[in-house]
Write an enzyme that holds these catalytic residues in place. Structure first.
Site, mmCIF file in Angstrom:
data_model
loop_
_atom_site.group_PDB
_atom_site.id
_atom_site.type_symbol
_atom_site.label_atom_id
_atom_site.label_comp_id
_atom_site.label_asym_id
_atom_site.label_seq_id
_atom_site.Cartn_x
_atom_site.Cartn_y
_atom_site.Cartn_z
ATOM 1 N N ASP A 15 -37.139 2.249 20.022
ATOM 2 C CA ASP A 15 -37.618 2.585 18.692
ATOM 3 C C ASP A 15 -38.222 3.987 18.787
ATOM 4 O O ASP A 15 -38.713 4.385 19.843
ATOM 5 C CB ASP A 15 -38.667 1.560 18.266
ATOM 6 C CG ASP A 15 -39.374 1.951 16.993
ATOM 7 O OD1 ASP A 15 -38.697 2.128 15.968
ATOM 8 O OD2 ASP A 15 -40.613 2.098 17.040
ATOM 9 N N ASP A 17 -40.690 5.772 16.286
ATOM 10 C CA ASP A 17 -42.089 5.939 15.874
ATOM 11 C C ASP A 17 -42.967 4.826 16.422
ATOM 12 O O ASP A 17 -42.730 3.650 16.164
ATOM 13 C CB ASP A 17 -42.183 5.991 14.354
ATOM 14 C CG ASP A 17 -41.336 7.108 13.770
ATOM 15 O OD1 ASP A 17 -41.348 8.215 14.332
ATOM 16 O OD2 ASP A 17 -40.639 6.861 12.758
#
Length: 181
Positions: A15, A17
């Site tokens: 991922d 952020d």
């Protein structure tokens, strides 16, 4: 928590952020991109092991009118400059109510990343900071590791099948502490 593995993953999808970079909500400014501590070292170690690395990121700010696709591309470019190169970038611009196949927790981005890199989902892993990252990986047939932050809900941590304290810990879970990059 540890998960027994027969083989090390050939692809690790992260991922963006909150996992690879400090989360700045709806960030459209490349100057605000800051890697999380240790991210570059972990990614470089994986690359040295010839493990492909990629990014799977929900960017609902596009659907919400808070970001342009060009801003997302610019921020992704800055992440690539600081932490890359990545074998694949998968970005979902849809909102939570769009019912698309790509927005995590749906497996679409993970499956596209696997297809693009030629790595079967069962030979891939997803590392993220919230439950939707874990669920996307599992739904695709990949392994998944949750690396919680102060923003991760406690119930998400309790439900996660595998939890690591940080990115290095996630690699140790996936590859073993002696095998870890």
């Amino acid at each position: 928590m540890r998960e027994a593995q027969n083989t090390a993953p050939g692809l690790v999808l992260f991922d963006r952020d909150g996992t690879l970079v400090v989360d700045v909500p709806y960030n459209g400014d490349p100057a605000k991109v800051r890697p999380v501590p240790g991210a570059r070292e972990v990614l470089d170690d994986l690359r040295a092991r010839r493990v492909r690395v990629g990014v799977v990121t929900n960017q609902s700010g596009v659907a919400r009118g808070l970001l342009t696709p060009e801003q997302v591309t610019a921020v992704n470019g800055r992440v690539d400059e600081l932490l890359g190169p990545f074998a694949t970038w998968q970005t979902c611009p849809h909102g939570p109510d769009d019912a698309c196949a790509c927005r995590k927790p749906a497996p679409g981005m993970v499956l596209r990343a696997c297809a693009e890199t030629g790595v079967p989902p069962q030979e891939a892993a997803v590392v993220g900071d919230i439950e939707s990252d874990v669920l996307a990986g599992l739904a695709a047939g990949a392994r998944a590791v949750l690396v919680p932050t102060e923003h991760t809900a406690p119930e998400e941590v309790r439900r996660a099948p595998v939890v690591a304290a940080d990115l290095r810990g996630a690699v140790d879970v996936l590859f073993g502490p002696d095998e870890g990059a």
